[in-house]
Enzyme design. Sequence first.
Site, mmCIF file in Angstrom:
data_model
loop_
_atom_site.group_PDB
_atom_site.id
_atom_site.type_symbol
_atom_site.label_atom_id
_atom_site.label_comp_id
_atom_site.label_asym_id
_atom_site.label_seq_id
_atom_site.Cartn_x
_atom_site.Cartn_y
_atom_site.Cartn_z
ATOM 1 N N ALA A 202 0.870 -1.256 0.077
ATOM 2 C CA ALA A 202 0.042 -0.028 -0.040
ATOM 3 C C ALA A 202 0.702 1.195 -0.243
ATOM 4 C CB ALA A 202 -0.800 0.120 1.258
ATOM 5 N N TYR B 49 6.827 -14.579 -13.603
ATOM 6 C CA TYR B 49 5.616 -13.609 -13.278
ATOM 7 C C TYR B 49 4.351 -14.349 -13.573
ATOM 8 C CZ TYR B 49 2.964 -9.388 -12.776
ATOM 9 O OH TYR B 49 1.828 -8.582 -12.302
#
Length: 222
Positions: free
Chosen positions: A10, A128
């Site tokens: 965040a 990924y």
Amino acid sequence: MARTALVTGASRGIGASIAEALRGQGVCVLAPPREELDLSSAASIAAYVDHAACRDVDILVNSAGINVLGSLEQISDLDWARMFQVNLTAPRALLQAVAPGMRGRRWGRVVNISSIYALVTRERRVSYSSTKAALLGLTRAAAVELAQHGILVNAVCPGFVETALTRQNNTTEELAEIARSIPLGRLAHVEDIASVVAFLCSEENRYLTGQALVVDGGFTCK
Ligand SMILES: NC(=O)c1ccc[n+]([C@@H]2O[C@H](COP(=O)([O-])OP(=O)(O)OC[C@H]3O[C@@H](n4cnc5c(N)ncnc54)[C@H](OP(=O)(O)O)[C@@H]3O)[C@@H](O)[C@H]2O)c1
């Protein structure tokens, strides 16, 4: 009483926007910086989840993620392990830690930020894509196990979002080309992803679980 959310990643990008959207819904948001919760370290995760506040978490958003580019022939065992640790093992460990509290309160919402690269892919995204596809497996399996306790678990698969991660992995020319190939004609703003996540985490979401919501402006439809 206000709900409590734990949002990883965040400090910036999509995670910061998710934290802001949840605060806008009156949720109390825990947004630990890396010094407090380093997802690449099992010891740091263990120390953080020992923290009393974790027991109060009603909403978990696993947004932190890394993308070390490399072709199949280039990737090292070390980078592979590091990416699986941050993108898959850490979300699993956090979910394990907060699930008992959610179960006790018979309410919980979990959102894992995956990627369209869990579903489609591109050169040099071997690690990924593997981590993000595995995160969908975790999402579905956890959704099935936790549904009986009132805990809904979903994934969001963003397409191309205007963030540092995207700029780091694409040239300006590539970004312009990508924008042209998206039916909606632009990359996503972080808020486009955050609003979907906020819905999934809210009381309004009563029947959606185990799903992977693709938020990509129509990119993967073509
Ligand atoms: N951007 C896109 O186009 C896009 C598309 C599809 C999916 N996604 C996914 O969406 C999520 C967020 O992406 P983003 O673009 O917002 O990324 P970003 O701007 O690069 O931000 C990554 C966030 O993850 C945190 N993080 C990374 N490694 C960490 C670690 N070891 N411990 C704790 N925190 C760590 C960073 O913290 P620091 O500030 O401490 O580095 C940062 O808050 C990721 O899971 C990504 O794979 C992004």
